[in-house]
Design an enzyme around this catalytic site. Structure first.
Site, short mmCIF file in Angstrom:
data_model
loop_
_atom_site.label_atom_id
_atom_site.label_comp_id
_atom_site.label_asym_id
_atom_site.label_seq_id
_atom_site.Cartn_x
_atom_site.Cartn_y
_atom_site.Cartn_z
N CYS B 46 -23.74 -6.50 67.68
CA CYS B 46 -23.53 -7.55 68.67
C CYS B 46 -22.31 -7.25 69.55
CB CYS B 46 -23.36 -8.89 67.96
SG CYS B 46 -21.96 -8.94 66.84
N ARG B 80 -14.79 0.57 60.25
CA ARG B 80 -14.76 1.80 61.05
C ARG B 80 -13.53 2.61 60.70
NH1 ARG B 80 -17.56 3.13 65.84
NH2 ARG B 80 -15.77 3.83 67.01
#
Lengths: 453, 456
Positions: B46, B80
């Site tokens: 998103c 990440r």
């Protein structure tokens, strides 16, 4: 530790800050997806923005090291204005036509709940008369509760949608909650030894721990999981045992609607909690305790005897989901450890009671933290001390800061391999957990000379 | 016609224009940057993910505060591998943890208190980044006004990012929002302590697994001063003086060209596109920068030293990898960044796919593709599986979500999002890249899959 005097009354600490820092909890769709993944041929479908499926998928992939296919209705700006009915209807149609699943398990999100889509009605309209495919329309808004609430809501929706009264089946329903494939296999093993037939609500032991087969042949949807027929038949069982009480509302539903006796009890970790599980099975099924179970129990006690010199009085702090934490707290007390802090982010009515019961039986003074975060947990650990921390991978940094080992359990564990494969439940699983804890202590700055016998 | 409808897509023919078989005589680009077909098992994320996860998240000394229910903050906590030399941004996860009450009565007060408390507990934070999630957009909290009020109270910048997940079609809009927000609210708010004629920013470099730590010294050895890296291992304080660079180079040309263009248009700083993956492309980037700053000789010196050190290793790996075929599926730019480097290792890319590529990404792919190359826009799990089975590449370089599907099919895999054992950028990183491919492809484990179990 047994000899410590209770200095001050144990209070349940709840966070007073507005900001949450390092929360060991996720949102409802995460748990709902896991519940659906334990159903054979069921495709989870998240009714929300694309991140609402992608993030849980990522989390599942890194814990179980398995692919997790989840559909999403891809809500966008137009849905914020006109509602998401069109997207959900199209999503159901597309999942059905491409995968032909036995069922679709819907999870709602903060977005679809805030815009107010009537998911039950939309799902009903999406099915054609005589449709064999089932739809589970669970309401799982991300701003209520945690991943455990989502698991509970999805599981109850499964049972509400499918369970029907029929002939008695002489089986026991087992509600697992969010535990690992290894745990489920161990519970199944115990039931096999006790010659008791069961229906697992639900069962991720195959779907999220699948083999690589010759030729790299992979089924379209994962093998395993509880069949829709078995879920329907759960209304006819001898009883339901929820080994995670946070997932117990399906048991209560089956009791109220179909008079299936329900037992919401401690998770089977450690001697006394596993005893209770075995006793509950016997009470509901009329089974006898077989010799092999008595021998397994004996091996657990033998293991505790072997390590009590290493563990007695060792300070431990633990965080995680409430059912697992309170069961492990009791187990640590059985091992003579000094459990200083027990923390859960998901509030549950039994959590503080469980810990207080252990405190009173073992004269320990475990601090209770409920509905708070790992920042607070760390602060309390600094005050009360810990030589070992038990929790999921999110405890790594604080364990490093304290310079103590972290024994990983719960969900998610992504920085070690295989944790999902092994059980920490039942007598056998408890031995494994005990050995993990002991070896972590022995492997961490322990005088090697003292390990020579 | 060069568009294809795979078998799994027969019930959803609207996927056809997204999948192209390259024919240079009749070139067609896949339709891209449009809404996903609902329920198609997309791999997309998103807008919040693009803003918080990719561009804003790496800023190492900002308090990264997610305004919304708990999930969105949790899922972007230390995921990440955008490394830094401090731990604030990856070790801590800040959330307003909105509950039902806030959804009904608004989350403004909770947000204000959360900003103030975060600052009190973490005074080392140089700024607070506030990211709005879906529900905040729907209930209409005036985060802009709250951030302004909080900033006046705590005396450090508080930056509101309007990156609700439901906006746009993919992560891509989130990158754009992060760029625009940082450009409008941060760039130009402070001057650099000193200026040199050789000041440069490396834009769109997020220090995945330490990429920036390999790239930055290459330019520094040439005599270039790296003013800022946007945003890998960046301090908040590195962003305000970006407008005083003499040149910007752009590595991730999907997520970050926006800010390079905005800085060019407002402050007249030129930018050039670079690919800092593989030997040839890295050489080209160093030469381009050398030419711009009239540091050609310095550039050649660095290139000579690096090639002497690392080319022999690459040549060794090429011997082990020559003739292999691969799939590349990345967010967008790494799909085309890696096609050239693959050829340096003797590997042909037979399929590329991107999650959120725009037209320019697909043009760059097609420039490099051979006839018959398959290119997929916004692929879904079923399409990926169908093509893996049909074309049987020797390995697949994708993201974690595709990893275990690929393994089950008996196909080697490399995580190109966070890497296996990176960094992968620059000359030294390319050796790691080659090594990881070698490990994946030549591991003995694959032979066991078809080793029969039989009683003789």
């Amino acid at each position: 530790m047994a000899l410590i005097k209770q200095s001050e009354p144990i209070k349940t600490v709840r966070k007073t800050r507005s900001v949450t820092i390092n929360p060991p909890k996720m949102c409802q769709p995460m748990g709902a997806i896991l519940a659906y993944m334990g159903v054979h041929g069921c495709v989870p479908l998240v009714h929300g923005s694309q991140g609402c499926s992608t993030y849980p998928r990522y989390n599942i992939a890194r814990h179980f090291r398995e692919s997790a296919e989840v559909a999403v209705s891809s809500l966008a700006e137009d849905a914020a204005v006109y509602g998401g009915s069109k997207n959900l209807t199209e999503a159901i149609k597309n999942v059905k036509s491409r995968l032909n699943p036995a069922a679709i398990g819907i999870c709602t999100t903060c977005m679809s709940e805030t815009i107010g889509d009537d998911v039950k009605l939309i799902s009903k309209k999406a099915l054609t008369p005589g449709d064999k495919m089932k739809i589970f329309p669970a309401s799982t808004p991300s701003y209520v509760g945690t991943h455990l609430t989502g698991y509970d809501n999805a599981l109850r929706t499964l049972v509400e949608t499918l369970a029907v009264k029929g002939e008695p089946n002489n089986k026991i329903n087992i509600i697992t909650g969010i535990i690992n494939p290894g745990d489920i296999r161990e519970i199944k093993n115990m039931l096999r030894l006790m010659n008791v037939q069961s229906i697992f609500l639900s069962d991720i032991s195959e779907t999220l721990d699948s083999p690589i087969l010759p030729g790299g042949h992979k089924p379209a949807l994962p093998d395993g999981g509880t069949s829709l027929t078995d879920i329907a038949d759960s209304a006819n069982s001898l009883g339901t045992i929820a080994i995670c009480r946070t997932a117990g509302s399906a048991a209560t539903y089956l009791k109220n609607k179909f008079n299936v006796p329900s037992v919401l009890d401690a998770a089977p970790i450690g001697v006394i909690n596993t005893d209770r599980f075995v006793q509950n099975i016997c009470k509901l099924s009329g089974a006898m305790i077989p010799e092999e179970i008595i021998r397994e129990r004996g091996r657990l006690i033998d293991s505790l005897v072997d390590v009590h010199h290493y563990l007695y009085g060792k300070k431990v702090a633990i965080f995680g989901d409430p059912d697992l934490v309170s069961a492990i707290v009791r187990f640590c007390a059985e091992a003579g450890m000094n459990l200083t802090v027990a923390m859960t982010a998901t509030k549950h009515k039994d959590f503080a009671l469980d810990i207080k019961a252990v405190n009173s039986e073992y004269k320990t003074d475990t601090q209770i933290l409920e509905g708070t975060d790992l920042y607070e947990f760390h602060e309390v650990v600094k005050t009360h001390g810990a030589e070992l921390i038990l929790g999921n991978s999110k405890g790594k940094d604080l364990a490093d800061d304290e310079g103590v080992p972290l024994v990983r359990f719960g969900f998610p564990v992504y920085d070690r391999v295989g944790v999902y494969r092994y059980s920490i439940m039942g007598y056998n699983g408890s031995i494994y957990l005990l050995d993990q804890m002991t070896n972590a202590i022995l492997g961490h700055k322990y005088d090697p000379d003292k390990l020579h016998q | 016609m060069t568009t294809i409808l795979p078998e799994c897509d027969i019930p959803i023919p609207q996927r056809k224009p997204h999948i192209v078989c390259h024919d240079p005589e009749n070139m067609v680009l896949p339709v891209c940057n449009v809404q996903t077909v609902p329920g198609d098992m997309t791999e997309r994320g998103c807008t919040f993910a693009g803003c918080r996860g990719v561009v804003g998240g790496p800023v190492k000394d900002a308090i990264q505060l997610v305004h919304g229910p708990i999930g969105c903050a949790y899922y972007t906590w230390g995921t990440r591998r955008n490394l830094s030399d401090t731990k604030l941004h990856r070790k801590y996860c800040f959330s307003t943890d909105l509950t039902e009450e806030s959804v009904i009565y608004g989350g403004a007060k909770k947000l204000l208190n959360s900003i103030i408390e975060s600052h009190e507990l973490f005074p080392e934070g140089k700024a607070v980044f506030v990211y709005s999630t879906c529900v905040v957009g729907l209930i209409g909290d005036d985060t802009e006004a709250i951030c302004k009020q909080a900033s006046e109270k705590i005396g450090i910048p508080v930056v509101a990012f309007h990156c609700e997940g439901f906006r746009g079609v993919s992560q891509s809009l989130g990158h754009h929002i992060a760029n625009r927000t940082l450009f409008e609210k941060v760039v130009g708010t402070a001057e650099p302590q000193e200026s040199t004629p050789y000041d440069m920013c490396i834009v769109g470099e997020f220090n995945i697994d330490g990429d920036a730590w390999i790239i930055k010294p290459l330019f520094e050895r040439m005599g270039v001063r790296v003013l800022s890296v946007f945003t890998g291992n960046a301090s908040y304080n590195d962003i305000p003086p970006m407008h005083r660079a003499k040149l910007n180079i752009v590595q991730c040309q999907r997520s970050s060209t926006y800010i390079a263009k905005m800085i060019r248009d407002k402050y007249g700083v030129p930018y050039i596109n670079v690919s800092l993956f593989g030997m040839k492309q890295t050489v080209q980037a160093l030469r381009d920068v050398g030419t711009f700053f009239h540091l050609e000789e310095n550039a050649e010196k660095v290139i000579t030293e690096e090639l002497a050190k690392y080319q022999p290793l690459i040549d060794q790996y090429r011997k082990r990898l020559d003739g292999k075929k691969c799939f590349i599926y990345q967010g967008a730019p790494r799909a085309w960044h890696w096609m050239g480097p693959m050829r340096e290792l003797g590997i042909e890319t037979i399929l590329t796919a991107t999650t959120f590529g725009h037209k320019d990404d697909y043009e760059k792919i097609m420039e490099k593709a051979k006839p018959g190359h398959i290119c997929i826009d916004n692929p879904n799990a079923l399409e990926i599986e169908e093509y893996l089975v049909k074309l049987k590449p020797d390995f697949f370089i994708g993201g974690l979500k595709e990893k275990y599907l690929t393994y089950k099919l008996g196909i080697p895999f490399i995580n190109g999002h966070s890497y296996e054992e990176g960094p992968y950028a620059g000359f030294e990183g390319f050796v790691n890249f080659a090594k990881d491919i070698d490990v994946a492809v030549n591991s003995p484990v694959w032979k066991l899959i078809n080793h029969p179990l039989e009683v003789k």
